[in-house]
Design a protein around this motif. Structure first.
Motif, short mmCIF file in Angstrom:
data_model
loop_
_atom_site.label_atom_id
_atom_site.label_comp_id
_atom_site.label_asym_id
_atom_site.label_seq_id
_atom_site.Cartn_x
_atom_site.Cartn_y
_atom_site.Cartn_z
N LYS A 81 0.86 -1.26 0.11
CA LYS A 81 -0.02 0.18 -0.06
C LYS A 81 0.82 1.31 0.06
O LYS A 81 0.67 2.19 -0.72
CB LYS A 81 -1.02 -0.06 1.31
CG LYS A 81 -1.73 1.11 1.30
CD LYS A 81 -3.35 0.75 0.53
CE LYS A 81 -4.19 1.83 1.08
NZ LYS A 81 -5.15 2.00 -0.22
N GLU A 85 0.92 4.37 -2.75
CA GLU A 85 0.85 5.52 -2.36
C GLU A 85 1.94 6.73 -2.94
O GLU A 85 1.82 7.77 -3.17
CB GLU A 85 0.61 5.70 -0.90
CG GLU A 85 -0.58 5.40 -0.12
CD GLU A 85 -0.56 5.30 1.13
OE1 GLU A 85 -0.04 5.42 1.85
OE2 GLU A 85 -1.99 4.78 1.86
N ASN A 90 -4.02 4.87 -6.14
CA ASN A 90 -5.00 4.59 -5.10
C ASN A 90 -5.05 2.92 -5.30
O ASN A 90 -5.44 2.40 -6.37
CB ASN A 90 -6.25 5.15 -5.17
CG ASN A 90 -6.22 6.62 -5.28
OD1 ASN A 90 -5.49 7.08 -4.11
ND2 ASN A 90 -6.99 7.46 -5.76
N THR A 92 -6.85 -0.44 -3.23
CA THR A 92 -7.65 -1.20 -1.93
C THR A 92 -6.86 -2.40 -1.58
O THR A 92 -6.04 -3.00 -2.45
CB THR A 92 -9.07 -1.67 -2.29
OG1 THR A 92 -9.22 -2.25 -3.56
CG2 THR A 92 -9.89 -0.27 -2.72
#
Length: 152
Positions: A81, A85, A90, A92
């Motif tokens: 993640k 970033e 983006n 999930t």
């Protein structure tokens, strides 16, 4: 809306390399829906004899194994993640439990992914026979295009 890209991540360098490669190449666009998926293994249970015809598994041992697997998953998905970033993508996160090959293919189907990206550990033919190959299984069973990224 772009395509749905499922990126399989684990604790290996090959996985991190595949993630970077997918984000740096034209595979992933800003408009794409990116899902980072980690398959947490079922806890391996080692049972001890417990009298005639029975086996005993200490609940503490099972809880410890599950806790370790959960912590490993958290570290893996947090690292992935953070990479996304940093590259302003983006993403999930999803964590499944079970055999990685089956969990990845089931998630591809459930999410209707357009592309599956994963790293290759580079096992030779003999190791693949004994250890199995998650990427080889996914190439033949995932219901989408599969991109295998090899680390040089």
């Amino acid at each position: 809306m772009g395509k749905k890209v499922l990126i399989a991540v684990d604790e290996s360098e090959e996985s991190v390399h595949a993630l970077h490669w997918a984000l740096d190449s034209s595979v992933v666009q800003q408009s794409d829906e990116v899902v980072l998926f980690h398959a947490q293994p079922h806890p391996r249970i080692y049972a001890a004899p417990a009298g005639p015809g029975g086996f005993f598994v200490a609940p503490e041992l099972l809880a410890s194994i599950e806790k370790h697997n959960k912590q490993t998953s958290e570290v893996v998905v947090e690292k992935a993640k953070n990479i996304c970033e940093e590259k302003q993508i983006n993403a999930t996160v999803m964590v499944g439990v079970g055999d990685a090959r089956e969990a990845i293919c089931e998630t591809v189907e459930k999410l209707h992914a357009d592309v599956l990206v994963m790293g290759s550990h580079g096992y030779g033919a003999v190791k693949r026979v004994f250890l199995g190959s998650v990427s080889d299984y996914c190439v033949h069973n995932a219901k989408c295009s599969v991109l295998i990224v090899k680390k040089k």
